[in-house]
Design a protein around this motif. Structure first.
Motif, short mmCIF file in Angstrom:
data_model
loop_
_atom_site.label_atom_id
_atom_site.label_comp_id
_atom_site.label_asym_id
_atom_site.label_seq_id
_atom_site.Cartn_x
_atom_site.Cartn_y
_atom_site.Cartn_z
N ASN A 134 9.93 4.78 4.43
CA ASN A 134 9.02 5.30 5.43
C ASN A 134 7.74 4.48 5.42
O ASN A 134 7.23 4.13 4.36
N VAL A 135 7.27 4.18 6.61
CA VAL A 135 5.97 3.52 6.72
C VAL A 135 5.11 4.40 7.61
O VAL A 135 5.48 4.68 8.76
N SER A 136 4.00 4.84 7.08
CA SER A 136 3.11 5.69 7.86
C SER A 136 1.95 4.87 8.40
O SER A 136 1.66 3.77 7.90
N THR A 137 1.31 5.40 9.40
CA THR A 137 0.13 4.76 10.01
C THR A 137 0.37 3.26 10.20
O THR A 137 -0.29 2.40 9.60
N LEU A 138 1.33 2.96 11.03
CA LEU A 138 1.74 1.57 11.23
C LEU A 138 0.59 0.68 11.67
O LEU A 138 -0.27 1.07 12.46
N GLU A 139 0.63 -0.55 11.13
CA GLU A 139 -0.33 -1.58 11.53
C GLU A 139 0.44 -2.75 12.14
O GLU A 139 1.65 -2.90 11.91
N LEU A 140 -0.27 -3.57 12.91
CA LEU A 140 0.38 -4.72 13.55
C LEU A 140 1.08 -5.60 12.52
O LEU A 140 2.16 -6.13 12.76
N GLY A 141 0.47 -5.73 11.36
CA GLY A 141 1.01 -6.59 10.31
C GLY A 141 2.27 -6.07 9.67
O GLY A 141 2.90 -6.77 8.86
N ASP A 142 2.67 -4.86 10.03
CA ASP A 142 3.91 -4.30 9.49
C ASP A 142 5.13 -4.79 10.26
O ASP A 142 6.27 -4.52 9.87
N SER A 143 4.88 -5.49 11.36
CA SER A 143 5.99 -6.07 12.12
C SER A 143 6.74 -7.05 11.22
O SER A 143 6.15 -7.99 10.70
N PRO B 112 0.82 -1.22 0.00
CA PRO B 112 0.00 0.00 0.00
C PRO B 112 0.85 1.26 0.00
O PRO B 112 2.05 1.23 0.28
N GLY B 113 0.19 2.38 -0.28
CA GLY B 113 0.88 3.65 -0.37
C GLY B 113 1.50 4.12 0.94
O GLY B 113 2.27 5.08 0.95
N ARG B 114 1.16 3.43 2.04
CA ARG B 114 1.75 3.80 3.32
C ARG B 114 3.27 3.54 3.30
O ARG B 114 4.01 4.08 4.12
N PHE B 115 3.69 2.70 2.40
CA PHE B 115 5.11 2.39 2.26
C PHE B 115 5.70 3.27 1.16
O PHE B 115 5.22 3.25 0.02
N SER B 116 6.69 4.02 1.51
CA SER B 116 7.32 4.89 0.53
C SER B 116 8.81 4.91 0.77
O SER B 116 9.30 4.46 1.81
N GLY B 117 9.52 5.44 -0.19
CA GLY B 117 10.97 5.50 -0.03
C GLY B 117 11.55 6.62 -0.86
O GLY B 117 10.84 7.32 -1.60
N ARG B 118 12.83 6.78 -0.71
CA ARG B 118 13.54 7.74 -1.53
C ARG B 118 15.03 7.41 -1.51
O ARG B 118 15.50 6.69 -0.63
N GLN B 119 15.73 7.96 -2.47
CA GLN B 119 17.17 7.76 -2.54
C GLN B 119 17.83 9.11 -2.74
O GLN B 119 17.36 9.93 -3.53
#
Lengths: 113, 114
Positions: free
Chosen positions: B77-86, B61-68
């Protein structure tokens, strides 16, 4: 779903024996790589074999690739306790735009002293 | 040559928070890829950056983003963390595109979401 499927999921052998792990994949590939991971740590690259190669060796490792069967095997000869790890195959699909490595679920190898 | 480094190595967050993970590739490597590893889903590709541009993205999902950055260092970056992001988040670097040659992996960042 994963492109690569390793078989078996777990393998336990005695030190000194040979270990063979298999990887099957679904789509055509440019190359296939094998990686090793020690418990909960980063992966270490073992071998890369290209689609036009059939066999490759590196020390005690031997990798084969059969593109007609969409499968690869990793053979570790004269296993050692230090070979205990998880082994993953990773494929580079030829599907346009893919250009990423797709990892299988891995084979957990245990070498018993 | 120094290997791939990832910081932090361990992180504990709560649901709803956001997190930023950092990866410094091997000197001279221009490609950085990120993977998520969980017991249930295995190793899943997140994205790849090459010369500061995202070249490929996995099914996240778009909650996962990155940059270089210009020095090839990368952040995700992971926004609005969910338990499943562990998960264990691994980055890997290579001189050229990730699928063309071997990748060198960092030790990973173990993220726990409570």
């Amino acid at each position: 779903s994963q492109q690569g499927e390793e078989d078996p999921q777990a393998l336990s052998i005695q030190e000194g024996e040979n270990a063979t792990m298999n990887c099957s994949y679904k789509t055509s590939i440019n190359n296939l790589q094998w990686y090793r991971q020690n418990s909960g740590r980063g992966l270490v690259h073992l071998i890369l074999i290209r689609s036009n190669e059939r066999e490759k060796h590196s020390g005690r490792l031997r990798v084969t690739l059969d593109t007609s069967k969409k499968s690869s095997s990793l053979l570790i000869t004269a296993s050692r306790a230090a070979d205990t790890a998880s082994y993953f195959c990773a494929t580079d699909p030829t599907v346009q735009g893919a250009q990423k490595l797709v990892f299988g679920q891995g084979t957990r190898l245990t070498i018993n002293p | 040559k120094a290997g791939v480094t990832q910081t932090p190595r361990y992180l504990i967050k709560t649901r709803g928070q956001q997190v930023t993970l950092s990866c410094s590739p091997i000197s001279g490597h221009r490609s950085v890829s990120w993977y998520q590893q969980t017991p249930g889903q295995g190793l899943q590709f997140l994205f790849e950056y090459f010369s500061e541009t995202q070249r490929n993205k996995g099914n996240f999902p778009g909650r996962f983003s990155g940059r270089q950055f210009s020095n090839s260092r990368s952040e995700m970056n992971v926004s609005t963390l969910e338990l499943g992001d562990s998960a264990l988040y691994l980055c890997a670097s290579s001189f050229y595109r990730s699928s063309y040659n071997e990748q060198f992996f960092g030790p990973g960042t173990r993220l726990t979401v409570l």
